[in-house]
Motif scaffolding. Structure first.
Motif, PDB file in Angstrom:
ATOM      1  N   CYS A  49      16.969  -1.752 -32.134  1.00 44.50           N
ATOM      2  CA  CYS A  49      15.812  -2.848 -32.958  1.00 44.50           C
ATOM      3  C   CYS A  49      15.221  -2.493 -31.410  1.00 44.50           C
ATOM      4  CB  CYS A  49      16.787  -3.760 -32.713  1.00 44.50           C
ATOM      5  SG  CYS A  49      16.048  -5.153 -32.702  1.00 44.50           S
ATOM      6  N   ASP A  53      11.053  -3.258 -32.859  1.00 43.16           N
ATOM      7  CA  ASP A  53       9.944  -4.732 -31.923  1.00 43.16           C
ATOM      8  C   ASP A  53       8.501  -4.182 -31.437  1.00 43.16           C
ATOM      9  OD1 ASP A  53      11.957  -6.434 -33.183  1.00 43.16           O
ATOM     10  OD2 ASP A  53      12.871  -6.555 -30.014  1.00 43.16           O
ATOM     11  N   GLN A  89      18.287  -7.360 -36.299  1.00 41.59           N
ATOM     12  CA  GLN A  89      17.795  -7.743 -34.732  1.00 41.59           C
ATOM     13  C   GLN A  89      19.192  -8.981 -35.240  1.00 41.59           C
ATOM     14  OE1 GLN A  89      14.186  -8.440 -35.683  1.00 41.59           O
ATOM     15  NE2 GLN A  89      13.698  -8.985 -33.678  1.00 41.59           N
ATOM     16  N   ARG A  92      21.722  -8.108 -32.703  1.00 37.31           N
ATOM     17  CA  ARG A  92      21.675  -7.225 -31.267  1.00 37.31           C
ATOM     18  C   ARG A  92      21.354  -8.747 -30.494  1.00 37.31           C
ATOM     19  NH1 ARG A  92      15.787  -6.205 -29.589  1.00 37.31           N
ATOM     20  NH2 ARG A  92      15.741  -7.767 -30.752  1.00 37.31           N
TER      21      ARG A  92
END
Length: 199
Positions: A49, A53, A89, A92
Motif C-alpha cells: 500500500c 501511495d 488501502q 491497511r
C-alpha cells in the motif's frame, strides 16, 4: 541543491525495495511456518500500500518527462496487477495499521466483512508475495532507467552509524523484563494468572 520530487520518490521507493526484498527472502525461507507467514503477510500488505501511495505521484512526474512515461509503460503490467486489489488501502488503513478502528466510520471498530472478507484484497500468501515481488521489479526498473536521479537521491542520504544499539539485546534480558512485568501485574491481581493461562 535540493532533491526534485521525482528524486524524493526514488529515495522512498529505494527504502521500500530494501524492506520488501528482506520480507520476501524471509517469507520464502519460512514458507511452512503459518504464524510467521500470517504476520509477515500483514506487513507486506502495508508496504504494498505504501508503494502504491508513492507510485500515484508518478503520474505528475510523467506529464513533462517522456523517460518516466516510458518506464511507466514498461512496468504497466505489474501496476495493473497491483491495482486489481483496490481494497488493500482500506485494509491497511483500518485493520493492519490502525488497530481495527475505521476513521471513515467515526472511529468505530472495523467491519471485517467490509474490509477483509468481502473486500477486494488478496487472502492467499502467494498472491501477496507476487504483489510484493512486482513492487520490487517496478522499483528496480525505475532505479536502473533513472540512474542519475537515483544516485543523486542516494547521495543526499546521511550515512549514519549502522552499529547504533538501543533497547535490550538478549533473550535473557527479554525474559527478565517480562517476568518483572508479570510479577507486578499478578501481585496486584492474582486472577490475571488464570486469564493469561499461567498455572
Amino acid at each position: 541543491m535540493p532533491l526534485t520530487k521525482f528524486q524524493e520518490s526514488l529515495l522512498v521507493l529505494t527504502g521500500l525495495k530494501t524492506v520488501m526484498q528482506i520480507d520476501l527472502k524471509v517469507m520464502k525461507r519460512y514458507i511452512h511456518d503459518e504464524d510467521l507467514k500470517w504476520s509477515l503477510n500483514s506487513k507486506m500488505l502495508i508496504d504494498i500500500c505504501s508503494f502504491l501511495d508513492e507510485y500515484k505521484r508518478f503520474n505528475n512526474y510523467a506529464k513533462d518527462n517522456p523517460s518516466i512515461r516510458e518506464t511507466m509503460k514498461i512496468t504497466a503490467p505489474a501496476i495493473k496487477r497491483l491495482k486489481s486489489w483496490p481494497g488493500i488501502q482500506g485494509l491497511r488503513n483500518t485493520i493492519l495499521a490502525h488497530g481495527f478502528r475505521d476513521d471513515n466510520d467515526e472511529g468505530r471498530p472495523t467491519c471485517l466483512d467490509k474490509r477483509y472478507f468481502d473486500a477486494d484484497v488478496p487472502t492467499n500468501y502467494a498472491e501477496v508475495m507476487l504483489l510484493s515481488e512486482y513492487c520490487v521489479y517496478v522499483i528496480s526498473a525505475f532505479m536502473w532507467r533513472h540512474k542519475e536521479d537515483h544516485q543523486l537521491a542516494i547521495a543526499k542520504q546521511p550515512s549514519g552509524d549502522g552499529n547504533v544499539s538501543k533497547g535490550i539485546k538478549t533473550m535473557g534480558d527479554f525474559n527478565k523484563d517480562v517476568e518483572e512485568l508479570q510479577r507486578h501485574m499478578f501481585e496486584l491481581d492474582p486472577t490475571l494468572k488464570d486469564g493469561f493461562g499461567f498455572d
